[in-house]
Design a protein around this motif. Structure first.
Motif, PDB file in Angstrom:
ATOM      1  N   ASP A  77     -32.469 -35.088  -5.049  1.00 25.93           N
ATOM      2  CA  ASP A  77     -32.096 -34.917  -3.641  1.00 25.93           C
ATOM      3  C   ASP A  77     -32.681 -36.024  -2.777  1.00 25.93           C
ATOM      4  N   VAL A  78     -33.964 -36.318  -2.977  1.00 20.29           N
ATOM      5  CA  VAL A  78     -34.621 -37.358  -2.178  1.00 20.29           C
ATOM      6  C   VAL A  78     -33.968 -38.713  -2.423  1.00 20.29           C
TER       7      VAL A  78
ATOM      8  N   LEU B 150     -30.262 -38.548  -0.819  1.00 20.44           N
ATOM      9  CA  LEU B 150     -30.222 -38.427   0.646  1.00 20.44           C
ATOM     10  C   LEU B 150     -30.758 -39.658   1.366  1.00 20.44           C
ATOM     11  N   ASN B 151     -31.594 -40.426   0.672  1.00 20.89           N
ATOM     12  CA  ASN B 151     -32.214 -41.589   1.302  1.00 20.89           C
ATOM     13  C   ASN B 151     -31.670 -42.911   0.784  1.00 20.89           C
TER      14      ASN B 151
ATOM     15  N   ASP C 238     -42.319 -39.552   4.914  1.00 17.76           N
ATOM     16  CA  ASP C 238     -41.382 -39.097   5.937  1.00 17.76           C
ATOM     17  C   ASP C 238     -39.958 -39.435   5.499  1.00 17.76           C
ATOM     18  N   LEU C 239     -39.431 -38.606   4.598  1.00 13.70           N
ATOM     19  CA  LEU C 239     -38.071 -38.814   4.093  1.00 13.70           C
ATOM     20  C   LEU C 239     -37.286 -37.514   4.195  1.00 13.70           C
ATOM     21  N   PRO C 240     -36.042 -37.584   4.657  1.00 14.63           N
ATOM     22  CA  PRO C 240     -35.202 -36.386   4.651  1.00 14.63           C
ATOM     23  C   PRO C 240     -34.994 -35.882   3.225  1.00 14.63           C
ATOM     24  N   GLY C 241     -34.930 -34.572   3.096  1.00 11.62           N
ATOM     25  CA  GLY C 241     -34.623 -33.986   1.795  1.00 11.62           C
ATOM     26  C   GLY C 241     -35.840 -33.557   1.001  1.00 11.62           C
TER      27      GLY C 241
ATOM     28  N   LYS D  72     -38.585 -31.076   0.509  1.00 10.58           N
ATOM     29  CA  LYS D  72     -38.982 -29.743   0.950  1.00 10.58           C
ATOM     30  C   LYS D  72     -40.502 -29.645   0.959  1.00 10.58           C
ATOM     31  N   THR D  73     -41.043 -28.997   1.972  1.00  9.10           N
ATOM     32  CA  THR D  73     -42.495 -28.938   2.137  1.00  9.10           C
ATOM     33  C   THR D  73     -43.202 -28.289   0.950  1.00  9.10           C
TER      34      THR D  73
END
Length: 169
Positions: free
Chosen positions: A117-118, A121-122, A154-157, A159-160
């Motif tokens: 995902d990361v 999405l990036n 700091d990347l979208p996708g 999850k914490t």
């Protein structure tokens, strides 16, 4: 209130393959299924619904995070040490797995999904490729080192709940 049964690593690998093979489109070729767990990673080559070769190695996202990034800090040296340790573990099975071969590799774990995902999405994979690629992983590792910790990434996708174990994965 439920009984718990501890299973061996190869039995875990067998069950993972059966679950993965039933959730994927039927294929006549061999697949490598990799499942990165918290304390171990299972490697299974199978065809259709039958596992042919199974192994469980003591390398997981939580255990590697605790071993190489216990304070959450990421630098080139620690990342390289984790990569070398993983390569040494995989080296134990690599020859037999390469000899049997496979056409498709599938990640069945939450770690694999989170990493894919990361990367997607990036735009970290080359040419908009999907899934996990070597170049995408190298770019992600560079960004992790640059951030200094997964929590500062700091990347979208991302999850914490996956952030703390992302470097180990």
């Amino acid at each position: 209130g439920f009984p718990i049964e501890i299973i061996a690593g190869r039995e875990e690998a067998r069950l993972i393959y059966i679950g993965a093979s039933h959730s994927l489109p039927t294929a006549s070729h061999k697949r490598l299924v990799v499942d990165i767990g918290g304390g171990s990673t299972e490697f299974i080559i199978g065809k259709r619904y039958d596992p042919l070769m199974m192994e469980s190695l003591y390398m997981g996202c939580v255990s590697y995070t605790m071993r190489f990034f216990p304070d959450g800090k990421i630098d080139k040296k620690r990342l390289r040490e984790a990569q070398i340790a993983a390569a040494k573990e995989i080296e134990l099975i690599a020859h037999d797995y390469q000899k049997l071969g496979w056409k498709e590799a599938v990640g069945s774990s939450g770690s694999a999904r989170a990493i894919a995902d990361v990367l997607e999405l990036n735009g970290l994979n080359p040419n908009g490729e999907s899934g996990i690629t070597r170049i995408g992983l190298e770019r992600l590792c560079h960004l992790l080192v640059k951030a200094g910790s997964a929590n500062d990434l700091d990347l979208p996708g991302v999850k914490t709940d996956r952030l703390p174990v992302l470097p180990g994965g």
